[in-house]
Design a protein around this motif. Structure first.
Motif, PDB file in Angstrom:
ATOM      1  N   LEU A   1      53.334 -21.410  33.720  1.00 28.98           N
ATOM      2  CA  LEU A   1      52.456 -20.452  33.037  1.00 28.98           C
ATOM      3  C   LEU A   1      52.007 -20.954  31.668  1.00 28.98           C
ATOM      4  O   LEU A   1      50.824 -20.877  31.333  1.00 28.98           O
ATOM      5  N   GLY A   2      52.914 -21.495  30.874  1.00 26.91           N
ATOM      6  CA  GLY A   2      52.545 -22.014  29.551  1.00 26.91           C
ATOM      7  C   GLY A   2      51.518 -23.123  29.641  1.00 26.91           C
ATOM      8  O   GLY A   2      50.553 -23.158  28.868  1.00 26.91           O
ATOM      9  N   ARG A   3      51.702 -24.021  30.599  1.00 25.64           N
ATOM     10  CA  ARG A   3      50.760 -25.121  30.788  1.00 25.64           C
ATOM     11  C   ARG A   3      49.391 -24.593  31.216  1.00 25.64           C
ATOM     12  O   ARG A   3      48.351 -25.053  30.741  1.00 25.64           O
ATOM     13  N   VAL A   4      49.384 -23.603  32.106  1.00 27.93           N
ATOM     14  CA  VAL A   4      48.124 -23.014  32.567  1.00 27.93           C
ATOM     15  C   VAL A   4      47.376 -22.381  31.396  1.00 27.93           C
ATOM     16  O   VAL A   4      46.162 -22.562  31.245  1.00 27.93           O
ATOM     17  N   ILE A   5      48.098 -21.650  30.557  1.00 28.51           N
ATOM     18  CA  ILE A   5      47.469 -21.027  29.384  1.00 28.51           C
ATOM     19  C   ILE A   5      46.961 -22.092  28.431  1.00 28.51           C
ATOM     20  O   ILE A   5      45.831 -22.007  27.924  1.00 28.51           O
ATOM     21  N   GLU A   6      47.753 -23.115  28.192  1.00 24.30           N
ATOM     22  CA  GLU A   6      47.347 -24.205  27.305  1.00 24.30           C
ATOM     23  C   GLU A   6      46.069 -24.875  27.811  1.00 24.30           C
ATOM     24  O   GLU A   6      45.140 -25.141  27.033  1.00 24.30           O
ATOM     25  N   GLN A   7      45.991 -25.130  29.105  1.00 22.17           N
ATOM     26  CA  GLN A   7      44.796 -25.751  29.674  1.00 22.17           C
ATOM     27  C   GLN A   7      43.577 -24.846  29.554  1.00 22.17           C
ATOM     28  O   GLN A   7      42.473 -25.318  29.273  1.00 22.17           O
ATOM     29  N   ALA A   8      43.769 -23.545  29.749  1.00 26.77           N
ATOM     30  CA  ALA A   8      42.648 -22.600  29.625  1.00 26.77           C
ATOM     31  C   ALA A   8      42.143 -22.545  28.190  1.00 26.77           C
ATOM     32  O   ALA A   8      40.930 -22.499  27.948  1.00 26.77           O
ATOM     33  N   ILE A   9      43.064 -22.568  27.234  1.00 31.79           N
ATOM     34  CA  ILE A   9      42.679 -22.572  25.816  1.00 31.79           C
ATOM     35  C   ILE A   9      41.850 -23.818  25.508  1.00 31.79           C
ATOM     36  O   ILE A   9      40.798 -23.729  24.865  1.00 31.79           O
ATOM     37  N   ALA A  10      42.308 -24.970  25.975  1.00 37.01           N
ATOM     38  CA  ALA A  10      41.595 -26.234  25.727  1.00 37.01           C
ATOM     39  C   ALA A  10      40.242 -26.252  26.438  1.00 37.01           C
ATOM     40  O   ALA A  10      39.228 -26.645  25.848  1.00 37.01           O
ATOM     41  N   ARG A  11      40.224 -25.827  27.700  1.00 43.02           N
ATOM     42  CA  ARG A  11      38.988 -25.863  28.494  1.00 43.02           C
ATOM     43  C   ARG A  11      37.884 -25.029  27.855  1.00 43.02           C
ATOM     44  O   ARG A  11      36.717 -25.405  27.858  1.00 43.02           O
TER      45      ARG A  11
ATOM     46  N   VAL B   1      43.175 -12.799  35.193  1.00 41.23           N
ATOM     47  CA  VAL B   1      42.928 -12.163  33.893  1.00 41.23           C
ATOM     48  C   VAL B   1      42.833 -13.218  32.799  1.00 41.23           C
ATOM     49  O   VAL B   1      41.918 -13.181  31.968  1.00 41.23           O
ATOM     50  N   ILE B   2      43.759 -14.171  32.781  1.00 41.14           N
ATOM     51  CA  ILE B   2      43.741 -15.227  31.761  1.00 41.14           C
ATOM     52  C   ILE B   2      42.430 -15.999  31.836  1.00 41.14           C
ATOM     53  O   ILE B   2      41.773 -16.227  30.812  1.00 41.14           O
ATOM     54  N   SER B   3      42.030 -16.388  33.031  1.00 38.71           N
ATOM     55  CA  SER B   3      40.789 -17.152  33.202  1.00 38.71           C
ATOM     56  C   SER B   3      39.573 -16.365  32.714  1.00 38.71           C
ATOM     57  O   SER B   3      38.753 -16.873  31.946  1.00 38.71           O
ATOM     58  N   GLN B   4      39.466 -15.119  33.148  1.00 39.05           N
ATOM     59  CA  GLN B   4      38.311 -14.301  32.761  1.00 39.05           C
ATOM     60  C   GLN B   4      38.333 -13.960  31.277  1.00 39.05           C
ATOM     61  O   GLN B   4      37.283 -13.915  30.634  1.00 39.05           O
ATOM     62  N   ALA B   5      39.515 -13.719  30.740  1.00 46.63           N
ATOM     63  CA  ALA B   5      39.625 -13.423  29.310  1.00 46.63           C
ATOM     64  C   ALA B   5      39.167 -14.615  28.481  1.00 46.63           C
ATOM     65  O   ALA B   5      38.446 -14.451  27.484  1.00 46.63           O
ATOM     66  N   MET B   6      39.550 -15.810  28.882  1.00 43.14           N
ATOM     67  CA  MET B   6      39.150 -17.013  28.137  1.00 43.14           C
ATOM     68  C   MET B   6      37.634 -17.203  28.178  1.00 43.14           C
ATOM     69  O   MET B   6      37.025 -17.580  27.171  1.00 43.14           O
ATOM     70  N   ILE B   7      37.048 -16.915  29.308  1.00 46.09           N
ATOM     71  CA  ILE B   7      35.578 -16.997  29.419  1.00 46.09           C
ATOM     72  C   ILE B   7      34.938 -16.001  28.456  1.00 46.09           C
ATOM     73  O   ILE B   7      34.010 -16.335  27.712  1.00 46.09           O
ATOM     74  N   GLU B   8      35.446 -14.783  28.461  1.00 45.78           N
ATOM     75  CA  GLU B   8      34.905 -13.732  27.592  1.00 45.78           C
ATOM     76  C   GLU B   8      35.100 -14.077  26.110  1.00 45.78           C
ATOM     77  O   GLU B   8      34.187 -13.916  25.299  1.00 45.78           O
ATOM     78  N   ILE B   9      36.276 -14.560  25.764  1.00 48.69           N
ATOM     79  CA  ILE B   9      36.548 -14.921  24.365  1.00 48.69           C
ATOM     80  C   ILE B   9      35.632 -16.057  23.927  1.00 48.69           C
ATOM     81  O   ILE B   9      35.104 -16.043  22.810  1.00 48.69           O
ATOM     82  N   SER B  10      35.420 -17.030  24.793  1.00 50.98           N
ATOM     83  CA  SER B  10      34.577 -18.173  24.421  1.00 50.98           C
ATOM     84  C   SER B  10      33.129 -17.743  24.147  1.00 50.98           C
ATOM     85  O   SER B  10      32.438 -18.385  23.365  1.00 50.98           O
ATOM     86  N   ARG B  11      32.708 -16.661  24.752  1.00 49.24           N
ATOM     87  CA  ARG B  11      31.358 -16.134  24.513  1.00 49.24           C
ATOM     88  C   ARG B  11      31.221 -15.521  23.122  1.00 49.24           C
ATOM     89  O   ARG B  11      30.120 -15.349  22.629  1.00 49.24           O
ATOM     90  N   HIS B  12      32.340 -15.154  22.517  1.00 46.52           N
ATOM     91  CA  HIS B  12      32.314 -14.468  21.225  1.00 46.52           C
ATOM     92  C   HIS B  12      32.944 -15.288  20.108  1.00 46.52           C
ATOM     93  O   HIS B  12      33.344 -14.742  19.094  1.00 46.52           O
ATOM     94  N   GLN B  13      33.005 -16.587  20.275  1.00 46.73           N
ATOM     95  CA  GLN B  13      33.634 -17.443  19.271  1.00 46.73           C
ATOM     96  C   GLN B  13      32.866 -17.461  17.956  1.00 46.73           C
ATOM     97  O   GLN B  13      33.432 -17.761  16.919  1.00 46.73           O
ATOM     98  N   GLN B  14      31.615 -17.131  17.988  1.00 45.62           N
ATOM     99  CA  GLN B  14      30.803 -17.155  16.768  1.00 45.62           C
ATOM    100  C   GLN B  14      30.759 -15.804  16.077  1.00 45.62           C
ATOM    101  O   GLN B  14      29.907 -15.567  15.228  1.00 45.62           O
ATOM    102  N   ALA B  15      31.681 -14.905  16.416  1.00 45.50           N
ATOM    103  CA  ALA B  15      31.714 -13.586  15.783  1.00 45.50           C
ATOM    104  C   ALA B  15      31.900 -13.760  14.276  1.00 45.50           C
ATOM    105  O   ALA B  15      32.579 -14.679  13.825  1.00 45.50           O
ATOM    106  N   PRO B  16      31.297 -12.878  13.463  1.00 48.12           N
ATOM    107  CA  PRO B  16      31.361 -13.021  12.011  1.00 48.12           C
ATOM    108  C   PRO B  16      32.785 -12.953  11.457  1.00 48.12           C
ATOM    109  O   PRO B  16      33.090 -13.594  10.464  1.00 48.12           O
TER     110      PRO B  16
END
Length: 168
Positions: A122-132, A88-103
């Protein structure tokens, strides 16, 4: 009088067999889960940013979507929730990155299971996903149950502090 012939429905909970364990493992390996979003609307008008909550579904062999109540109890029983949360975290980050230019900025909520709180990385995994995915961490809100926090107080507190330090 009326007689009905009923067939088991894959969206109905049936965790009495280990069949779900194999189906969940296969779903993780073959990307057979689906991530949906649900809009969260504030009850009172104000300046709150739009909010979207990520929800998981399992694609069934019949082409339907199984609700979490059908497969999450088995995932909990077979200790597969951490793997599902990572998906879920991985897929959510992909989806969020697609909408970073939202108004306007959107706040995204991601639920974490109690089993995931047991994992020190878990914290490190989330941190890496945010950065990636170059996500603005201020747009992320991670949720879990109060019971999970009470059961894993020290690890939950460590995770909360870690996520806050990232801006979540």
């Amino acid at each position: 009088n009326q007689m009905c012939n009923s067939q088991p429905d894959e969206s109905t909970p049936d965790t009495s067999t280990s069949q779900w364990k194999d189906r969940i493992r296969k779903a993780l390996s073959n990307n057979q889960f689906m991530l949906l979003t649900q809009v969260i609307v504030p009850l009172a008008p104000g300046n709150a940013p739009p909010m979207l909550e990520f929800l998981i579904r399992l694609k069934t062999t019949a082409g339907r979507l199984a609700l979490p109540k059908a497969f999450l109890p088995a995932a909990k029983r077979y200790e597969m929730m951490y793997d599902i949360d990572l998906w879920v975290i991985s897929q959510a980050m992909i989806e969020i990155s697609r909408h970073q230019q939202a108004p306007s900025p959107i706040l995204y909520t991601i639920n974490l299971s109690e089993q995931s709180l047991e994992h020190d990385d878990l914290g490190r995994v989330i941190e890496q996903a945010i950065a990636r995915h170059k996500i603005n961490a201020r747009q992320l809100c991670f949720e879990t149950t109060e019971a999970a926090v009470i059961s894993h107080h020290e690890k939950a507190l460590h995770l909360i502090n870690h996520l806050r330090s990232l801006g979540c």
